[in-house]
Design a protein around this motif. Structure first.
Motif, PDB file in Angstrom:
ATOM      1  N   ARG A  42      20.857 -71.201  -8.459  1.00 20.14           N
ATOM      2  CA  ARG A  42      20.002 -72.020  -9.324  1.00 20.14           C
ATOM      3  C   ARG A  42      19.569 -71.248 -10.561  1.00 20.14           C
ATOM      4  O   ARG A  42      19.520 -71.797 -11.665  1.00 20.14           O
ATOM      5  N   GLN A  45      22.569 -71.081 -12.852  1.00 19.06           N
ATOM      6  CA  GLN A  45      22.799 -72.368 -13.507  1.00 19.06           C
ATOM      7  C   GLN A  45      21.825 -72.556 -14.665  1.00 19.06           C
ATOM      8  O   GLN A  45      22.191 -73.013 -15.755  1.00 19.06           O
ATOM      9  N   ARG A  46      20.575 -72.222 -14.416  1.00 20.62           N
ATOM     10  CA  ARG A  46      19.532 -72.480 -15.409  1.00 20.62           C
ATOM     11  C   ARG A  46      19.668 -71.581 -16.632  1.00 20.62           C
ATOM     12  O   ARG A  46      19.441 -72.045 -17.770  1.00 20.62           O
ATOM     13  N   ASN A 106      28.479 -77.919 -16.030  1.00 22.25           N
ATOM     14  CA  ASN A 106      27.773 -76.645 -15.926  1.00 22.25           C
ATOM     15  C   ASN A 106      28.814 -75.532 -15.842  1.00 22.25           C
ATOM     16  O   ASN A 106      29.515 -75.403 -14.838  1.00 22.25           O
ATOM     17  N   SER A 131      27.873 -76.846 -20.730  1.00 19.91           N
ATOM     18  CA  SER A 131      26.438 -76.546 -20.806  1.00 19.91           C
ATOM     19  C   SER A 131      26.135 -75.402 -21.765  1.00 19.91           C
ATOM     20  O   SER A 131      25.103 -75.414 -22.443  1.00 19.91           O
ATOM     21  N   ASP A 140      18.578 -79.849 -15.584  1.00 15.70           N
ATOM     22  CA  ASP A 140      17.664 -80.041 -16.707  1.00 15.70           C
ATOM     23  C   ASP A 140      17.959 -81.409 -17.325  1.00 15.70           C
ATOM     24  O   ASP A 140      19.091 -81.654 -17.778  1.00 15.70           O
ATOM     25  N   TYR A 167      22.455 -80.994  -8.688  1.00 12.13           N
ATOM     26  CA  TYR A 167      22.635 -80.845 -10.126  1.00 12.13           C
ATOM     27  C   TYR A 167      22.990 -82.158 -10.819  1.00 12.13           C
ATOM     28  O   TYR A 167      22.365 -82.530 -11.816  1.00 12.13           O
TER      29      TYR A 167
END
Length: 231
Positions: A42, A45-46, A106, A131, A140, A167
């Motif tokens: 996570r 990914q962020r 992503n 992304s 997001d 996601y």
């Protein structure tokens, strides 16, 4: 309350249309991180997937700090290729016949260097939106909202298609979009709660072929005519 008409389809790429042919940078960083694997993913990914190193040279150090990795351990990475699954191009072509279609993936800057997704799916895509170029990674809500804005649509008019509940589904719903979740597993109690909480905005299908059928049945004007006649 019925969902808005679908005016744009955004497609996840990894594990929806195909898969990387080797280990990704995200996977390597998750292995190096002392954080639990799900939490490390996570974080990656962020931060990593929303990072354009050309605009943020200190980005790798930021990623390492968030993952608890020494900056010197940021891997020298050779990006894997990406292999589309059989039928993926045909599926995108069928969707493009009834509604404009883009990708919303992503992926890190480093992992896209060996693959031109837009070329693999040409001429059917309106655009490819990784992304790291958008500056936002799912879940997001800004990822879907930004894609909607770039194509002159409201988020409610976007149908996002992907394989990840965490996601793709949650990201689309948070953005105010509709979502089509591809999963071979039968609906769990969590999914049933989602369906009840977001009537008309979440559809679950077992594979990409069924996703295409759903989009065709939802979008084609002839289908709307049949539905109104029957009702």
């Amino acid at each position: 309350m019925s969902a808005a008409p679908v005016r744009l389809v955004s497609l996840d790429v990894g594990y929806t249309l195909g898969e990387p042919s080797g280990t990704t940078l995200t996977q390597r960083l998750v292995e190096l991180s002392p954080l639990p694997a799900r939490e490390a993913k996570r974080v990656a990914q962020r931060i990593l997937h929303a990072l354009d190193p050309l605009r943020d040279a200190a980005g790798p150090q930021t990623v390492c700090a968030a993952l608890g990795i020494a900056p010197s351990d940021f891997p020298e990475h050779r990006p894997p290729g990406f292999v589309l699954w059989p039928g993926a191009v045909e599926a995108v072509a069928r969707i493009a016949c009834v509604v404009p279609v883009v990708t919303l993936s992503n992926v890190s800057h480093w992992d896209e260097q060996e693959t031109d997704v837009a070329a693999l799916l040409a001429p059917h895509l309106r655009a490819h939106h990784p992304s790291w170029q958008l500056g936002f990674a799912k879940p997001d809500p800004a990822a879907v909202q930004t894609v909607a804005r770039l194509h002159g649509r409201e988020p409610a008019e976007v149908l996002h298609v992907g394989d990840s509940l965490d996601y793709d589904v949650h990201g689309a719903l948070a953005a105010g979009a509709q979502t089509l979740w591809i999963t071979p597993r039968p609906p769990s109690a969590e999914v049933l709660r989602l369906l009840a909480e977001y009537p008309g905005r979440v559809t679950v299908v077992p594979d990409l072929a069924r996703a295409v059928e759903h989009i065709e049945q939802t979008v084609l004007p002839s289908t709307h005519t049949i539905r109104s006649t029957v009702s």
